[in-house]
Structures are given as structure tokens and as C-alpha cells.
Design an enzyme around this catalytic site. Sequence first.
Site, PDB file in Angstrom:
ATOM      1  N   LYS A  66       1.121  -1.016  -0.094  1.00  0.00           N
ATOM      2  CA  LYS A  66      -0.394   0.080  -0.397  1.00  0.00           C
ATOM      3  C   LYS A  66       1.247   1.539  -0.112  1.00  0.00           C
ATOM      4  O   LYS A  66       1.113   2.102  -0.565  1.00  0.00           O
ATOM      5  CB  LYS A  66      -1.143   0.145   1.334  1.00  0.00           C
ATOM      6  CG  LYS A  66      -1.958  -1.247   1.489  1.00  0.00           C
ATOM      7  CD  LYS A  66      -2.390  -1.150   2.620  1.00  0.00           C
ATOM      8  CE  LYS A  66      -3.836  -2.131   2.244  1.00  0.00           C
ATOM      9  NZ  LYS A  66      -4.592  -1.681   3.472  1.00  0.00           N
ATOM     10  N   SER A  82      -0.798   0.214   5.832  1.00  0.00           N
ATOM     11  CA  SER A  82      -1.579  -0.327   7.158  1.00  0.00           C
ATOM     12  C   SER A  82      -2.186  -1.561   6.555  1.00  0.00           C
ATOM     13  O   SER A  82      -3.169  -0.937   6.101  1.00  0.00           O
ATOM     14  CB  SER A  82      -1.448   0.563   8.604  1.00  0.00           C
ATOM     15  OG  SER A  82      -1.734  -0.528  10.106  1.00  0.00           O
ATOM     16  N   ASP A  83      -1.399  -2.167   7.568  1.00  0.00           N
ATOM     17  CA  ASP A  83      -2.814  -3.151   7.176  1.00  0.00           C
ATOM     18  C   ASP A  83      -3.460  -4.544   8.311  1.00  0.00           C
ATOM     19  O   ASP A  83      -2.118  -4.701   8.961  1.00  0.00           O
ATOM     20  CB  ASP A  83      -2.557  -4.311   6.080  1.00  0.00           C
ATOM     21  CG  ASP A  83      -3.776  -4.915   5.272  1.00  0.00           C
ATOM     22  OD1 ASP A  83      -4.219  -4.674   4.938  1.00  0.00           O
ATOM     23  OD2 ASP A  83      -4.087  -7.042   6.074  1.00  0.00           O
ATOM     24  N   SER A  84      -4.919  -5.261   8.292  1.00  0.00           N
ATOM     25  CA  SER A  84      -4.710  -6.248   9.492  1.00  0.00           C
ATOM     26  C   SER A  84      -5.384  -7.035   8.531  1.00  0.00           C
ATOM     27  O   SER A  84      -5.914  -7.317   7.433  1.00  0.00           O
ATOM     28  CB  SER A  84      -5.938  -5.314  10.504  1.00  0.00           C
ATOM     29  OG  SER A  84      -5.464  -4.341  11.233  1.00  0.00           O
ATOM     30  N   ALA A 119      -0.479  -4.491  10.982  1.00  0.00           N
ATOM     31  CA  ALA A 119       0.729  -4.264  10.691  1.00  0.00           C
ATOM     32  C   ALA A 119       1.019  -2.615   9.838  1.00  0.00           C
ATOM     33  O   ALA A 119       0.005  -2.586   9.573  1.00  0.00           O
ATOM     34  CB  ALA A 119       1.670  -4.901   9.670  1.00  0.00           C
TER      35      ALA A 119
END
Length: 206
Positions: A66, A82-84, A119
Site C-alpha cells: 500500500k 497499514s493492514d490487519s 502491521a
Amino acid sequence: MMSPAPTPNSAPRLILASKSASRRAMLDAAGVPYEAIPADIDERGIERGLSQSSPPEIAEALSVAKAAALAAQHSDALVLGSDSLVVAGGKRFDKPGSREEASDHLRFFSGKTLKLHSAAALVRGDTCVWAAPSLARLEVRELSEDFIQHYLTEEWPEVGSTVGVFRIEAMGVQLFKSIEGDQFTVLGMPLLPLLDALREEGVLLA
């Protein structure tokens, strides 16, 4: 010799590669200057290429992807991605595509422990200068069908953009018996290590 403290004119421009309300709220509350520009990437395609990777590795790779997508377009900026992702009962879950799918997810989550992997990554140009994963464990109580439908009536479609079908800062807190882990991880981003990294990059005062 110490470096001069950053000023509004000298601090690097920070872009958040997301439209996530919870991530924006975290940065706003922490006093981080940024602008938000959502990244346009093929998340599912990237995940397919990472089928042999662990959940934290996938969350980190998506965060980097991203940020890198926008960094390529904004060479003057430091870009935050950021990612989950959620793992429950040995299965990895993506965001629900419909209210019916959200109901299915909640039925599966009932009585189980969710492992929420969040993260974040910072990219400048074509270089990832920092990345970190984090983990929270959320024990879901036994959910009745009546509760699931009432919950989705109140929270849909907002929770459709969340991998765990919940907003912990809203009615989603009613899903859980206990939570183990950093509150910021639960909200979708490892904020404390990120703030350290932003200080290192001169975005924030040390």
C-alpha cells in the site's frame, strides 16, 4: 553534533495510504501531521502470491505494498501503509462482502479466540525504511443469533470495512470476553513503534 529539531517547513511530508477512520483517528489523537490518500492495490491478488506466508508476514507485505503504491507517485513524501488480518479456528478471514457473509463470520467467531495481526510500514521512494507487525488476541463470547442480527442492524455497513466485523470503539466491544494485546493493534495499527519510527524519520520531534 545534534540534528536540529524538525519544523513544520523542514519535517518530511507524511501520507497515510488508507481511508480507515480508526487509523486516521489514532494519528489525529497522537498529534501526527499527515494527509490521507487511499492506496489502490489488488490486495487479494497479493495475498494469493503469499499463500505460503504466515499471517504477520502477509499483514506486513500488504502494508508495504500500500505504501509503495503511493510512494511511487509522491517521491517527496514518506508514505505510511497499514493492514490487519484475522485468524480464527485456523482460518484467515478477509473483510465481509455482504451482511450475510458478515453474519457467517460472526457465527464462526462465536466462542473462539481471534488472532488479530496488524502491521504498518513506511516507504520513501522505492525503499521500505521501516516495517513492523503486531498481534492481539480477542476472546469472543458465545453469540446468539438474535444478538448477531441486532448487532449488524446497528453496525452494518460500517463493519463491512473491517476484517473482524467489529469496531472496538463502538458496539463491537460487546463481542468479546477478554482482550490481550495493545489497544492500538486492536484498532488496526502498531502505533507506539510507529511513533518511534516517525521520530527517527524527522516527522515528529524526538
